[in-house]
Design an enzyme around this catalytic site. Sequence first.
Site, PDB file in Angstrom:
ATOM      1  CG  HIS A  36      32.134  40.742  60.127  1.00  0.00           C
ATOM      2  ND1 HIS A  36      32.069  39.437  60.427  1.00  0.00           N
ATOM      3  CD2 HIS A  36      31.128  41.488  60.374  1.00  0.00           C
ATOM      4  CE1 HIS A  36      30.846  39.415  60.716  1.00  0.00           C
ATOM      5  NE2 HIS A  36      29.935  40.639  60.490  1.00  0.00           N
ATOM      6  CE1 TYR A  37      39.928  38.364  59.597  1.00  0.00           C
ATOM      7  CE2 TYR A  37      41.176  39.472  61.423  1.00  0.00           C
ATOM      8  CZ  TYR A  37      40.817  38.282  60.647  1.00  0.00           C
ATOM      9  OH  TYR A  37      41.483  37.223  61.115  1.00  0.00           O
ATOM     10  CB  THR A  38      37.716  41.092  53.742  1.00  0.00           C
ATOM     11  OG1 THR A  38      38.952  41.801  53.801  1.00  0.00           O
ATOM     12  CG2 THR A  38      36.528  42.285  53.733  1.00  0.00           C
ATOM     13  CD  GLU A 101      32.880  40.754  56.114  1.00  0.00           C
ATOM     14  OE1 GLU A 101      34.015  40.990  56.216  1.00  0.00           O
ATOM     15  OE2 GLU A 101      32.435  39.822  56.363  1.00  0.00           O
ATOM     16  CG  HIS A 143      32.375  37.448  63.197  1.00  0.00           C
ATOM     17  ND1 HIS A 143      32.837  36.985  61.924  1.00  0.00           N
ATOM     18  CD2 HIS A 143      31.344  36.811  63.519  1.00  0.00           C
ATOM     19  CE1 HIS A 143      32.095  35.987  61.793  1.00  0.00           C
ATOM     20  NE2 HIS A 143      31.015  35.805  62.335  1.00  0.00           N
ATOM     21  CG  ASP A 153      36.231  38.726  61.781  1.00  0.00           C
ATOM     22  OD1 ASP A 153      35.988  37.095  62.214  1.00  0.00           O
ATOM     23  OD2 ASP A 153      35.087  38.993  61.108  1.00  0.00           O
TER      24      ASP A 153
END
Length: 257
Positions: A36-38, A101, A143, A153
Site C-alpha cells: 500500500h501507499y499511505t 504501508e 492493493h 495504491d
Amino acid sequence: MSPSLSPESPVAAKVFPSPNHGERKDGQHPSMIILHYTGMPDAGEALQWLCNPVSQVSAHYFVFEDGRVLQMVPEARRAWHAGVSSWNGESDINSRSIGIEIANPGHPGGLPPFPDAQMESVVALTKDIVTRWRIPAVRVLAHSDVAPGRKLDPGEGFPWERLHRAGVGHRVAPAPIRDGRFFSRGDQGMPIEALQAMLAMYGYGLRINGTFDEDTEKVVTAFQRHFRPERVDGVADASTITTLRDLIATRPANPTA
C-alpha cells in the site's frame, strides 16, 4: 503487541503497536503480501491514523521515506488493511496476507517517487517475509490488484521491477506499446470473454460475461497499474494483452503453493 517486544522482522527497528487487529479466520496464515501507499501528505499523521482505534485500519508494517521500518501488528494476527477484496477466488484477503504501508502521498499528492532508502527497506522487508512464510511470487500484490477500481495504491509509479530483481514478486518485461487493435468499454464478443478469462486465470476478481463493462475496465486498469505502467488507461491494447499472456505463461503451475 507490546512496545517492549522485538519486531518479528530484523528489518524493522522497533514495535509501534496498533490496536486494530483480530484473529485470522478459518485457520488462515499469511500466504500473500499486499503493498500500500499511505496516501497522506505526512508520514507521522498516517502512522497515527493506522494506530487510532477510531480509524479501524492498520497494517503489519510501516515504512518511512528514510527507510525506517516499524511493526504495528503481529504477523500471526489479522491486520485491517485490504478491506473488501479478492484474489484467485479467495476473499477475506486480510486473513491471508501481511500488509505493508509505504509512506507516500500517492495520487492525491502527485504520486512522487519512492526514495531509494525507502525502497531498500521495502525490498529487504518483503524478501524476509517471503522467505519466512514461503509466499509465492505471484502472491506479492498491490492493493489495487485485490480491490480494482476501489483502490489505486501503491500506484503506477511503484518500482515493482526493483523487487523482482531481488527475487520478490512475479513480473515480465511489459510488451512495447504499439498501434493496432484494442478493446475498450462497450465491446462485446469472444475476444472480450477470452480477455476476462485470462485476467481471472491470473487471479483478478472478474465475472466472465463477454462484455467489456465497467468492472472489466477497472480490472484492466489495475493490471496496467502494476504490470504495464507506461500507459494506464483501461484500454486492452496489444501491449496489455501480450503482457498478460506472458505473465500467465511464466506463472508457476501451482500459484498458491
